[in-house]
Scaffold this motif. Structure first.
Motif, PDB file in Angstrom:
ATOM      1  N   THR A  56     -28.003   6.339 -55.432  1.00 15.53           N
ATOM      2  CA  THR A  56     -28.469   5.224 -54.600  1.00 15.53           C
ATOM      3  C   THR A  56     -28.088   3.880 -55.214  1.00 15.53           C
ATOM      4  OG1 THR A  56     -30.339   6.551 -53.819  1.00 15.53           O
ATOM      5  CG2 THR A  56     -30.484   4.176 -53.527  1.00 15.53           C
ATOM      6  N   ALA A  57     -28.264   3.759 -56.536  1.00 13.61           N
ATOM      7  CA  ALA A  57     -27.923   2.517 -57.223  1.00 13.61           C
ATOM      8  C   ALA A  57     -26.429   2.248 -57.158  1.00 13.61           C
ATOM      9  CB  ALA A  57     -28.389   2.587 -58.680  1.00 13.61           C
ATOM     10  N   ARG A  58     -25.615   3.299 -57.315  1.00  9.08           N
ATOM     11  CA  ARG A  58     -24.166   3.118 -57.243  1.00  9.08           C
ATOM     12  C   ARG A  58     -23.743   2.650 -55.848  1.00  9.08           C
ATOM     13  NH1 ARG A  58     -20.581   5.023 -60.957  1.00  9.08           N
ATOM     14  NH2 ARG A  58     -21.468   6.024 -62.812  1.00  9.08           N
ATOM     15  N   GLY A  59     -24.360   3.214 -54.802  1.00 13.36           N
ATOM     16  CA  GLY A  59     -24.047   2.779 -53.444  1.00 13.36           C
ATOM     17  C   GLY A  59     -24.412   1.314 -53.217  1.00 13.36           C
ATOM     18  N   THR A  60     -25.564   0.919 -53.753  1.00 12.31           N
ATOM     19  CA  THR A  60     -25.987  -0.479 -53.611  1.00 12.31           C
ATOM     20  C   THR A  60     -25.043  -1.418 -54.343  1.00 12.31           C
ATOM     21  OG1 THR A  60     -28.293   0.227 -53.444  1.00 12.31           O
ATOM     22  CG2 THR A  60     -27.885  -2.084 -53.985  1.00 12.31           C
ATOM     23  N   LEU A  61     -24.657  -1.047 -55.570  1.00 10.42           N
ATOM     24  CA  LEU A  61     -23.734  -1.878 -56.344  1.00 10.42           C
ATOM     25  C   LEU A  61     -22.377  -1.982 -55.670  1.00 10.42           C
ATOM     26  CD1 LEU A  61     -24.558  -0.679 -59.990  1.00 10.42           C
ATOM     27  CD2 LEU A  61     -25.167  -2.863 -58.930  1.00 10.42           C
ATOM     28  N   SER A  62     -21.908  -0.879 -55.100  1.00 11.54           N
ATOM     29  CA  SER A  62     -20.629  -0.903 -54.400  1.00 11.54           C
ATOM     30  C   SER A  62     -20.676  -1.842 -53.195  1.00 11.54           C
ATOM     31  CB  SER A  62     -20.257   0.511 -53.954  1.00 11.54           C
ATOM     32  OG  SER A  62     -19.028   0.519 -53.243  1.00 11.54           O
ATOM     33  N   ALA A  63     -21.797  -1.798 -52.463  1.00 11.20           N
ATOM     34  CA  ALA A  63     -21.950  -2.694 -51.314  1.00 11.20           C
ATOM     35  C   ALA A  63     -21.974  -4.154 -51.753  1.00 11.20           C
ATOM     36  CB  ALA A  63     -23.220  -2.350 -50.539  1.00 11.20           C
ATOM     37  N   LEU A  64     -22.677  -4.430 -52.850  1.00  8.84           N
ATOM     38  CA  LEU A  64     -22.740  -5.798 -53.359  1.00  8.84           C
ATOM     39  C   LEU A  64     -21.366  -6.286 -53.808  1.00  8.84           C
ATOM     40  CD1 LEU A  64     -26.070  -5.653 -55.409  1.00  8.84           C
ATOM     41  CD2 LEU A  64     -25.681  -6.746 -53.196  1.00  8.84           C
ATOM     42  N   ASP A  65     -20.582  -5.391 -54.424  1.00  9.03           N
ATOM     43  CA  ASP A  65     -19.218  -5.770 -54.811  1.00  9.03           C
ATOM     44  C   ASP A  65     -18.382  -6.116 -53.576  1.00  9.03           C
ATOM     45  OD1 ASP A  65     -19.787  -5.381 -57.474  1.00  9.03           O
ATOM     46  OD2 ASP A  65     -18.989  -3.331 -57.533  1.00  9.03           O
ATOM     47  N   GLY A  66     -18.575  -5.357 -52.505  1.00 10.70           N
ATOM     48  CA  GLY A  66     -17.857  -5.656 -51.263  1.00 10.70           C
ATOM     49  C   GLY A  66     -18.266  -7.003 -50.689  1.00 10.70           C
ATOM     50  N   TYR A  67     -19.567  -7.302 -50.748  1.00  9.38           N
ATOM     51  CA  TYR A  67     -20.036  -8.609 -50.278  1.00  9.38           C
ATOM     52  C   TYR A  67     -19.435  -9.736 -51.098  1.00  9.38           C
ATOM     53  CZ  TYR A  67     -23.551  -5.930 -47.688  1.00  9.38           C
ATOM     54  OH  TYR A  67     -24.188  -5.053 -46.852  1.00  9.38           O
ATOM     55  N   ASP A  68     -19.396  -9.545 -52.427  1.00 13.37           N
ATOM     56  CA  ASP A  68     -18.821 -10.577 -53.298  1.00 13.37           C
ATOM     57  C   ASP A  68     -17.352 -10.819 -52.962  1.00 13.37           C
ATOM     58  OD1 ASP A  68     -21.188 -10.968 -54.624  1.00 13.37           O
ATOM     59  OD2 ASP A  68     -20.728  -9.601 -56.270  1.00 13.37           O
ATOM     60  N   ALA A  69     -16.613  -9.730 -52.729  1.00  9.24           N
ATOM     61  CA  ALA A  69     -15.195  -9.874 -52.387  1.00  9.24           C
ATOM     62  C   ALA A  69     -15.031 -10.594 -51.050  1.00  9.24           C
ATOM     63  CB  ALA A  69     -14.530  -8.502 -52.337  1.00  9.24           C
ATOM     64  N   GLY A  70     -15.880 -10.253 -50.081  1.00 17.64           N
ATOM     65  CA  GLY A  70     -15.819 -10.921 -48.782  1.00 17.64           C
ATOM     66  C   GLY A  70     -16.152 -12.401 -48.877  1.00 17.64           C
ATOM     67  N   ILE A  71     -17.159 -12.716 -49.683  1.00 16.73           N
ATOM     68  CA  ILE A  71     -17.543 -14.127 -49.866  1.00 16.73           C
ATOM     69  C   ILE A  71     -16.424 -14.907 -50.539  1.00 16.73           C
ATOM     70  CG2 ILE A  71     -19.118 -15.650 -51.120  1.00 16.73           C
ATOM     71  CD1 ILE A  71     -21.298 -13.533 -50.656  1.00 16.73           C
ATOM     72  N   ALA A  72     -15.802 -14.312 -51.565  1.00 20.84           N
ATOM     73  CA  ALA A  72     -14.703 -14.996 -52.256  1.00 20.84           C
ATOM     74  C   ALA A  72     -13.539 -15.239 -51.313  1.00 20.84           C
ATOM     75  CB  ALA A  72     -14.250 -14.165 -53.456  1.00 20.84           C
ATOM     76  N   SER A  73     -13.201 -14.242 -50.480  1.00 20.68           N
ATOM     77  CA  SER A  73     -12.114 -14.408 -49.514  1.00 20.68           C
ATOM     78  C   SER A  73     -12.451 -15.479 -48.486  1.00 20.68           C
ATOM     79  CB  SER A  73     -11.841 -13.072 -48.817  1.00 20.68           C
ATOM     80  OG  SER A  73     -10.847 -13.213 -47.819  1.00 20.68           O
ATOM     81  N   ALA A  74     -13.702 -15.469 -47.999  1.00 22.58           N
ATOM     82  CA  ALA A  74     -14.116 -16.469 -47.008  1.00 22.58           C
ATOM     83  C   ALA A  74     -14.092 -17.870 -47.596  1.00 22.58           C
ATOM     84  CB  ALA A  74     -15.513 -16.130 -46.483  1.00 22.58           C
ATOM     85  N   GLN A  75     -14.512 -18.005 -48.852  1.00 24.40           N
ATOM     86  CA  GLN A  75     -14.493 -19.321 -49.492  1.00 24.40           C
ATOM     87  C   GLN A  75     -13.074 -19.854 -49.593  1.00 24.40           C
ATOM     88  OE1 GLN A  75     -16.555 -18.535 -53.199  1.00 24.40           O
ATOM     89  NE2 GLN A  75     -18.483 -19.336 -52.415  1.00 24.40           N
ATOM     90  N   THR A  76     -12.130 -18.957 -49.919  1.00 20.99           N
ATOM     91  CA  THR A  76     -10.731 -19.385 -49.997  1.00 20.99           C
ATOM     92  C   THR A  76     -10.235 -19.849 -48.633  1.00 20.99           C
ATOM     93  OG1 THR A  76     -10.314 -17.820 -51.794  1.00 20.99           O
ATOM     94  CG2 THR A  76      -8.404 -18.651 -50.603  1.00 20.99           C
ATOM     95  N   ARG A  77     -10.546 -19.093 -47.581  1.00 26.42           N
ATOM     96  CA  ARG A  77     -10.098 -19.446 -46.235  1.00 26.42           C
ATOM     97  C   ARG A  77     -10.734 -20.753 -45.764  1.00 26.42           C
ATOM     98  NH1 ARG A  77      -7.771 -15.459 -43.212  1.00 26.42           N
ATOM     99  NH2 ARG A  77      -8.683 -16.306 -41.315  1.00 26.42           N
ATOM    100  N   VAL A  78     -12.023 -20.903 -46.042  1.00 30.51           N
ATOM    101  CA  VAL A  78     -12.712 -22.134 -45.629  1.00 30.51           C
ATOM    102  C   VAL A  78     -12.134 -23.345 -46.356  1.00 30.51           C
ATOM    103  CG1 VAL A  78     -14.913 -23.357 -45.709  1.00 30.51           C
ATOM    104  CG2 VAL A  78     -14.839 -20.986 -44.943  1.00 30.51           C
ATOM    105  N   THR A  79     -11.850 -23.179 -47.640  1.00 28.11           N
ATOM    106  CA  THR A  79     -11.278 -24.281 -48.410  1.00 28.11           C
ATOM    107  C   THR A  79      -9.913 -24.683 -47.866  1.00 28.11           C
ATOM    108  OG1 THR A  79     -12.451 -23.578 -50.408  1.00 28.11           O
ATOM    109  CG2 THR A  79     -10.560 -25.026 -50.707  1.00 28.11           C
TER     110      THR A  79
END
Length: 231
Positions: A56-79
């Motif tokens: 369960t913890a590994r699944g949660t961490l994997s999801a959080l890593d995906g969110y971080d990657a999405g946020i970083a990509s969105a920040q680049t696009r917005v900039t």
């Protein structure tokens, strides 16, 4: 065939002691591995009942890593998008200032066409910015250039079916449609005997479609009466 070892006095005690020593050595090895690796076990089965929590913890961490990657990509696009819009705003301000200065008689030279061309090229480049292979202003079609080139916008594209007219052709067609026979689709009727004339909108358009889209319109009639009459 199974061979039974001969039993001797004290053999059981020695065997049990050896088994306990091996068990202690195994536990010591496990603890040493845990200390060196920071992991409780090398396999999920080694975790026992705790394997469910680990998964369960590994699944949660994997999801959080995906969110971080999405946020970083969105920040680049917005900039990049923000930078592009700022560039367009700057080009607009520079063009406005350049046009104002070129209208001054004291300058002696006119660079308006070159300035407008450079500003248009810069604005189109800003609108065609891409990040990670996706165009920022393409909407859902992120894999295609959203804005045509300056040459296609101005001069059209004759290679397509049907051919596409550019802005230059559209402006020329609009001017011809507005002028009509040369009076901007207005009619002038004069009476030289009475020294009067009548100024009216084109009455030959029976459907009203041409008057709705082309030509000039008479906004109001004169408040005084006399030789001039406007219909």
């Amino acid at each position: 065939m199974t061979t039974i070892s001969p039993f001797a006095a004290g053999t059981y005690v020695n065997t049990r002691s050896t088994s306990q020593l091996l068990s202690l050595k195994g536990q010591l090895d496990t603890l040493s591995t845990q200390l060196s690796t920071g992991r409780t076990a090398e396999t999920y089965s080694g975790l026992g009942a705790g394997r469910t929590s680990s998964l369960t913890a590994r699944g949660t961490l994997s999801a959080l890593d995906g969110y971080d990657a999405g946020i970083a990509s969105a920040q680049t696009r917005v900039t990049l998008a923000s930078t592009s819009l700022q560039q367009i705003a700057k080009l607009t301000a520079d063009l406005r200032g350049g046009l104002a200065s070129n209208l001054q008689p004291a300058t002696g030279t006119t660079v308006t066409p070159q300035l407008a061309q450079a500003s248009l090229d810069g604005a189109l480049d800003a609108l065609n910015q891409s990040a990670a292979g996706q165009y920022l202003f393409g909407g859902r079609a992120t894999d295609a250039v959203p804005v045509k080139s300056t040459d296609v916008i101005l001069n059209g594209d004759k290679t397509t079916t049907p051919p596409q007219d550019g802005l230059v052709t559209l402006v020329q067609d609009q001017k011809k449609a507005d002028l009509g026979t040369g009076m901007g689709r207005l009619e002038l009727t004069d009476n030289l005997v009475n020294n009067t004339f009548r100024f009216s909108e084109d009455t030959s358009d029976k459907t009203g479609e041409t008057r709705a889209n082309f030509g000039f319109r008479i906004a109001a009639t004169p408040t005084t009466t006399g030789a001039i009459k406007v219909d």
